[in-house]
Structures are given as C-alpha cells and as structure tokens.
Write a protein that holds these residues in place. Sequence first.
Motif, PDB file in Angstrom:
ATOM      1  N   THR A   3       2.771  35.563  41.425  1.00 38.91           N
ATOM      2  CA  THR A   3       1.695  36.374  41.232  1.00 38.91           C
ATOM      3  C   THR A   3       0.380  35.846  41.879  1.00 38.91           C
ATOM      4  N   ASP A   4      -0.061  34.597  41.864  1.00 39.71           N
ATOM      5  CA  ASP A   4      -1.098  34.054  42.621  1.00 39.71           C
ATOM      6  C   ASP A   4      -0.943  32.878  43.398  1.00 39.71           C
ATOM      7  N   GLY A   5       0.370  32.374  43.644  1.00 37.49           N
ATOM      8  CA  GLY A   5       0.581  31.280  44.669  1.00 37.49           C
ATOM      9  C   GLY A   5       0.455  29.973  44.040  1.00 37.49           C
ATOM     10  N   SER A   6      -0.015  29.893  42.864  1.00 41.65           N
ATOM     11  CA  SER A   6      -0.081  28.410  42.174  1.00 41.65           C
ATOM     12  C   SER A   6       1.323  27.661  42.449  1.00 41.65           C
ATOM     13  N   THR A   7       1.201  26.587  42.490  1.00 45.50           N
ATOM     14  CA  THR A   7       2.419  25.725  42.573  1.00 45.50           C
ATOM     15  C   THR A   7       2.332  24.514  41.496  1.00 45.50           C
TER      16      THR A   7
END
Length: 124
Positions: free
Chosen positions: A54-58
């Motif tokens: 959704t937002d690319g956070s890892t």
Amino acid sequence: EVQLVESGGGLVQPGGSLRLSCAASGFTFDRYTVGWFRQAPGKEREGVSCISNTDGSTYYEESMKGRFTISSDNAKNTVYLQMNSLKPEDTAVYYCAATYSDYVGLLGFLYEYWGQGTQVTVSS
C-alpha cells in the motif's frame, strides 16, 4: 483462488547472493503486506522481512538488516528478496506470506496466506 509461489532458491556458496521471488495471484495485491519467513531444520520459523504494497514501508528482522533487501513490483504482483553475503546459517526453506491489513511486521500468525516455500542452501 489465492496463490503465492516462491522461486529463486538453490545452492550458493558462502558470501554469495540469491534473489527470491514471490508471485501472487487471486487477490488485490496492492492492498496486502507481503512477508518473507524462513525455517531451518529443527528450528522454529522466523521472520525475515516484509513490505506493505500500500505504501511501500518495509520491516526487517534485525539480523537481516544490511544483507537482505525486500522490494515489490505491483505491476507484476511480485515481491522480491535480494539476499547478499549469504552465510551457512541462512540455510532454510523460505516462505512468502500475505496479510490483508495495515500490519507491517513479522508475526506469522497474522498472515492469512502462505506459499509452499523454496529451499535455500548455503554451503561450500
């Protein structure tokens, strides 16, 4: 039908690299978090890394930081795990899993869907 199919495992020498792929189908990929987990013989499953589509956070397990990199290609419904500087202790079956939530972490019981796994063996 939801499917997660891992590929890219194999035999590699210590210090080598592999890139694992997790191809997803049957769900709205960009609304899921996808994670990588691994299980070595005789050991409990452990989380490796995950990414929110959704937002690319890892998120990475601390011991994987700096050696492993997770990425996602939403157009291909595929998540990758680039593994560098591999060590014999990285030998395990690697699984990808997906959860339909905002959760970005490595608690395996929160993931609804799992692939069959791909074997990674690090040995000289």
